[in-house]
Design a protein around this motif. Structure first.
Motif, PDB file in Angstrom:
ATOM      1  N   HIS A  95       8.545  -7.407  -7.199  1.00  0.00           N
ATOM      2  CA  HIS A  95       9.614  -7.684  -8.155  1.00  0.00           C
ATOM      3  C   HIS A  95      10.158  -9.100  -7.998  1.00  0.00           C
ATOM      4  N   VAL A  96      10.581  -9.660  -9.118  1.00  0.00           N
ATOM      5  CA  VAL A  96      11.135 -11.008  -9.121  1.00  0.00           C
ATOM      6  C   VAL A  96      12.507 -11.021  -8.444  1.00  0.00           C
ATOM      7  N   GLN A  97      12.963 -12.230  -8.136  1.00  0.00           N
ATOM      8  CA  GLN A  97      14.204 -12.391  -7.375  1.00  0.00           C
ATOM      9  C   GLN A  97      15.403 -11.763  -8.081  1.00  0.00           C
ATOM     10  N   GLN A  98      15.450 -11.825  -9.415  1.00  0.00           N
ATOM     11  CA  GLN A  98      16.597 -11.277 -10.144  1.00  0.00           C
ATOM     12  C   GLN A  98      16.716  -9.766  -9.933  1.00  0.00           C
ATOM     13  N   ILE A  99      15.586  -9.071  -9.966  1.00  0.00           N
ATOM     14  CA  ILE A  99      15.607  -7.625  -9.726  1.00  0.00           C
ATOM     15  C   ILE A  99      16.040  -7.339  -8.297  1.00  0.00           C
ATOM     16  N   ARG A 100      15.497  -8.093  -7.356  1.00  0.00           N
ATOM     17  CA  ARG A 100      15.850  -7.865  -5.951  1.00  0.00           C
ATOM     18  C   ARG A 100      17.348  -8.067  -5.738  1.00  0.00           C
ATOM     19  N   TRP A 101      17.894  -9.111  -6.330  1.00  0.00           N
ATOM     20  CA  TRP A 101      19.310  -9.425  -6.136  1.00  0.00           C
ATOM     21  C   TRP A 101      20.197  -8.321  -6.691  1.00  0.00           C
ATOM     22  N   GLU A 102      19.923  -7.884  -7.912  1.00  0.00           N
ATOM     23  CA  GLU A 102      20.759  -6.860  -8.539  1.00  0.00           C
ATOM     24  C   GLU A 102      20.675  -5.531  -7.792  1.00  0.00           C
ATOM     25  N   PHE A 103      19.480  -5.124  -7.395  1.00  0.00           N
ATOM     26  CA  PHE A 103      19.342  -3.844  -6.703  1.00  0.00           C
ATOM     27  C   PHE A 103      19.940  -3.894  -5.304  1.00  0.00           C
ATOM     28  N   ALA A 104      19.839  -5.029  -4.645  1.00  0.00           N
ATOM     29  CA  ALA A 104      20.444  -5.140  -3.312  1.00  0.00           C
ATOM     30  C   ALA A 104      21.957  -4.955  -3.380  1.00  0.00           C
ATOM     31  N   HIS A 105      22.598  -5.603  -4.340  1.00  0.00           N
ATOM     32  CA  HIS A 105      24.044  -5.464  -4.474  1.00  0.00           C
ATOM     33  C   HIS A 105      24.444  -4.052  -4.882  1.00  0.00           C
ATOM     34  N   ALA A 106      23.750  -3.515  -5.875  1.00  0.00           N
ATOM     35  CA  ALA A 106      24.139  -2.206  -6.399  1.00  0.00           C
ATOM     36  C   ALA A 106      23.899  -1.096  -5.377  1.00  0.00           C
ATOM     37  N   THR A 110       1.258  -6.856  -6.803  1.00  0.00           N
ATOM     38  CA  THR A 110       1.102  -5.443  -6.475  1.00  0.00           C
ATOM     39  C   THR A 110      -0.206  -5.155  -5.750  1.00  0.00           C
ATOM     40  N   SER A 111      -1.315  -5.620  -6.312  1.00  0.00           N
ATOM     41  CA  SER A 111      -2.620  -5.339  -5.707  1.00  0.00           C
ATOM     42  C   SER A 111      -2.756  -6.003  -4.350  1.00  0.00           C
ATOM     43  N   GLU A 112      -2.214  -7.209  -4.216  1.00  0.00           N
ATOM     44  CA  GLU A 112      -2.277  -7.906  -2.929  1.00  0.00           C
ATOM     45  C   GLU A 112      -1.455  -7.173  -1.883  1.00  0.00           C
ATOM     46  N   ILE A 113      -0.276  -6.674  -2.243  1.00  0.00           N
ATOM     47  CA  ILE A 113       0.540  -5.911  -1.298  1.00  0.00           C
ATOM     48  C   ILE A 113      -0.212  -4.661  -0.859  1.00  0.00           C
ATOM     49  N   ARG A 114      -0.845  -3.979  -1.820  1.00  0.00           N
ATOM     50  CA  ARG A 114      -1.587  -2.765  -1.464  1.00  0.00           C
ATOM     51  C   ARG A 114      -2.711  -3.085  -0.481  1.00  0.00           C
ATOM     52  N   ARG A 115      -3.436  -4.173  -0.730  1.00  0.00           N
ATOM     53  CA  ARG A 115      -4.522  -4.530   0.183  1.00  0.00           C
ATOM     54  C   ARG A 115      -3.999  -4.861   1.573  1.00  0.00           C
ATOM     55  N   GLN A 116      -2.870  -5.554   1.632  1.00  0.00           N
ATOM     56  CA  GLN A 116      -2.325  -5.915   2.932  1.00  0.00           C
ATOM     57  C   GLN A 116      -1.735  -4.695   3.646  1.00  0.00           C
ATOM     58  N   LEU A 117      -1.166  -3.767   2.897  1.00  0.00           N
ATOM     59  CA  LEU A 117      -0.724  -2.518   3.512  1.00  0.00           C
ATOM     60  C   LEU A 117      -1.913  -1.761   4.104  1.00  0.00           C
ATOM     61  N   PHE A 162       8.217  -0.915  -3.609  1.00  0.00           N
ATOM     62  CA  PHE A 162       9.052  -0.800  -4.802  1.00  0.00           C
ATOM     63  C   PHE A 162       8.526  -1.730  -5.877  1.00  0.00           C
ATOM     64  N   GLY A 163       7.995  -1.153  -6.977  1.00  0.00           N
ATOM     65  CA  GLY A 163       7.534  -1.959  -8.095  1.00  0.00           C
ATOM     66  C   GLY A 163       6.025  -2.014  -8.201  1.00  0.00           C
ATOM     67  N   GLY A 164       5.557  -2.411  -9.376  1.00  0.00           N
ATOM     68  CA  GLY A 164       4.138  -2.427  -9.660  1.00  0.00           C
ATOM     69  C   GLY A 164       3.753  -1.213 -10.491  1.00  0.00           C
ATOM     70  N   GLY A 165       2.482  -1.107 -10.843  1.00  0.00           N
ATOM     71  CA  GLY A 165       2.036  -0.025 -11.712  1.00  0.00           C
ATOM     72  C   GLY A 165       1.681   1.242 -10.967  1.00  0.00           C
ATOM     73  N   SER A 166       1.546   2.322 -11.725  1.00  0.00           N
ATOM     74  CA  SER A 166       1.258   3.627 -11.132  1.00  0.00           C
ATOM     75  C   SER A 166      -0.130   3.665 -10.493  1.00  0.00           C
ATOM     76  N   TYR A 167      -1.066   2.851 -10.992  1.00  0.00           N
ATOM     77  CA  TYR A 167      -2.406   2.880 -10.415  1.00  0.00           C
ATOM     78  C   TYR A 167      -2.381   2.487  -8.940  1.00  0.00           C
ATOM     79  N   ASP A 168      -1.745   1.367  -8.644  1.00  0.00           N
ATOM     80  CA  ASP A 168      -1.721   0.905  -7.253  1.00  0.00           C
ATOM     81  C   ASP A 168      -0.944   1.860  -6.364  1.00  0.00           C
ATOM     82  N   HIS A 169       0.127   2.447  -6.879  1.00  0.00           N
ATOM     83  CA  HIS A 169       0.861   3.426  -6.075  1.00  0.00           C
ATOM     84  C   HIS A 169       0.023   4.689  -5.875  1.00  0.00           C
TER      85      HIS A 169
END
Length: 547
Positions: free
Chosen positions: A43-54, A77-84, A121-128
């Motif tokens: 997720h982009v920084q704006q999403i991270r910022w709003e969710f962190a505060h809320a 998303t795909s890169e995170i999955r590969r690294q996980l 948190f985030g990305g498409g259903s395929y990678d999850h």
């Protein structure tokens, strides 16, 4: 097999290194006191910022103390999955697991803290969904008879909602052919994403083109060199988009559409965020984009200079999930965050105007009486809960109901073919693809061009190579037993031929050379006006002796 696992484990240490090197945390006024969740996200920084505060405010109200979202953003998303996957292979190699015998086999338990992260948190259903499939690992000598056990180890664990809770939150678990959450709760949808066309109205007008309404509009020859696309091998979301286009258009017409669209490309990028940005800046006339990227650029550009279109009847809508990671440090706190994402407070973050811009019009939260909406950033995402559309639709920035515009056609599941073939016929030889399509467009636009030569050019440009396979069905560069045509009925056999070690890479080299030769023929026919090469007399597609 043990040698293969050892190699994978070594690669795991290498591939996992970017996580350790890219753990920059989002500061900028975010909460820093309280229990901490480590969250991997594209997720982009704006999403991270709003969710962190809320989330911090919600957690303090519900549990008496603030909480911290420690976001890690090492890639898409795909890169995170590969690294996980690399992290889990490394943990298994280090013995950080317990084999638990069940009635019909074994499960692999991992204690808290096996990996550092709690959530993805985030990305498409395929990678999850791929996290649920997990990694395959050989447990040496672990079977009762002393032989090896080869098991799939999921990287995720289910959430713990009751079915009545899920029914209350989601209603029917469906949007088009997709689900809103994984039925066993291995991932939970938090928002919805559609995939459409972002375009620059000024550039289109200068080319004499109307605003696009369908994906086929991106194949117009006047767009040559003006379409921005992401490489499907680098972007899970764009792979989903291409797969959806194939599903809606059908195998034959869908591949022709993708081939022509690729002929118009300006470039192939490894980032799904680059095309909408470049369209906004006038670097490209149009491109494919996730809805919130496209709408966000349209809002930023202003004055109607950038637009976004969801092609009618062909819109793929996908859940944007959150997944609890196996062996994460704090399941209970992670589950609290998952619950939070489905509250009105969290769902309002996705689509309401920012409170900085319109606090007076914001509806109050039923839980707190405080106004609903993001504090600072307008995220332009679609909530996953139907109730939000019923209660607050007049508050939405984008008057779109994804449950109404979604295509009813299921994605065909040709993702692997999309990634392999588009790499070979376009992304890896983009210059030759563009030159051949330009030659084809030149011939189409010349009324005096010989029709038989134009027909041969069309056959050559849109053809696919046959796949030579041996007696076991594996791709071979030697004497083939059979040549498999690239057809819908043969798709699985062709895909399976790439599975033996090294076969896919050999096939990619073969396909790429084949496509390059066909493009050269297209250009030669344009220049000589004479049918040439394999496709001079028909569409057989059989390669010559040098293929």
């Amino acid at each position: 097999m043990s040698l293969r696992v050892s190699i994978l484990a070594a690669l795991a240490l290498i591939l996992g290194l970017p996580f350790a090197l890219s753990l920059a945390r989002d500061g900028q006024g975010l909460p820093s006191e309280g229990p901490r969740l480590v969250v991997y996200t594209p997720h982009v920084q704006q999403i991270r910022w709003e969710f962190a505060h809320a989330f911090s405010a919600w957690h303090k109200r519900e549990f008496g103390e603030s909480a911290v979202l420690d976001f890690r953003t090492p890639g898409g998303t795909s890169e995170i999955r590969r690294q996980l996957a690399a992290q889990y292979i490394a943990a298994l190699k280090q013995g950080k697991y317990e084999l638990v015998q069940t009635g019909d086999g074994y499960e692999v338990a991992m204690p808290p803290g096996t990996i550092e992260a709690d959530l993805f948190f985030g990305g498409g259903s395929y990678d999850h969904g791929e996290l649920k499939r997990g990694v395959r690992y050989v447990f040496a000598g672990a079977a009762p008879d002393g032989t090896d056990l080869e098991l799939d180890v999921p990287m995720s664990v289910p959430a713990s909602f009751s079915q009545p809770e899920l029914d209350e939150l989601y209603g029917e678990n469906v949007i088009g052919p997709q689900t809103l959450y994984e039925p066993e709760q291995y991932w939970i949808g938090t928002a919805l994403s559609s995939f459409g066309i972002v375009y620059n109205t000024e550039l289109l007008a200068s080319l004499g083109l109307p605003e696009p309404e369908a994906f086929g509009d991106l194949t117009d020859c006047r767009l040559l060199g003006s379409v921005a696309l992401a490489d499907p091998r680098q972007s899970g979301s764009i792979t989903t988009t291409f797969d959806s286009i194939l599903g809606n258009a059908g195998w034959d017409e869908g591949w022709r559409l993708l081939r022509a669209m690729c002929g118009n490309t300006r470039y192939f990028t490894n980032s799904a965020t680059k095309p909408p940005s470049d369209v906004s800046q006038g670097e490209a006339a149009a491109g494919l984009a996730i809805d919130f990227y496209g709408r966000g650029q349209a809002q930023t550009a202003g004055r109607g200079r950038v637009g976004y279109a969801d092609p009618a009847g062909a819109v793929y809508v996908d859940a944007d999930p959150v997944t609890l990671l196996r062996g994460g440090p704090n399941y209970e706190l992670a589950m609290r965050f998952v619950r939070f994402t489905l509250t009105d407070e969290a769902q309002a973050l996705w689509q309401f105007p920012s409170l900085e811009s319109d606090r007076e019009g914001a509806p109050p939260s039923e839980a707190t009486g405080e106004p609903l909406g993001p504090l600072r950033y307008e995220l332009r995402r679609m909530p996953v809960r139907r109730a939000m559309y019923d209660r607050y639709f007049d508050r939405f920035k984008d008057k779109v109901v994804p449950f109404e515009i979604v295509s009813r056609i299921e994605n065909p599941g040709w993702r692997t073919g999309v990634q392999v073939m588009m790499g070979c016929f376009a992304a890896d030889i983009a210059e030759q693809t563009r030159a051949a399509y330009e030659a084809l467009c030149d011939a189409r636009g010349n009324a005096a061009f010989p029709p038989e030569t134009l027909a041969a050019m069309e056959r050559a440009y849109f053809a696919f190579p046959p796949t030579p396979v041996d007696a076991e069905g594996a791709f071979t560069s030697g004497e083939p037993v059979e040549r498999l045509a690239w057809t819908e009925s043969n798709y699985r056999a062709v895909r399976n031929s790439w599975r033996p070690d090294g076969a896919q890479r050999r096939a990619e080299i073969y396909y790429t050379r084949w496509f390059r030769e066909r493009y050269a023929e297209v250009i030669e026919m344009r220049d000589t006006r004479e049918p040439a090469g394999l496709f001079a007399n028909g569409p057989s597609g059989e390669p010559g002796d040098d293929a």
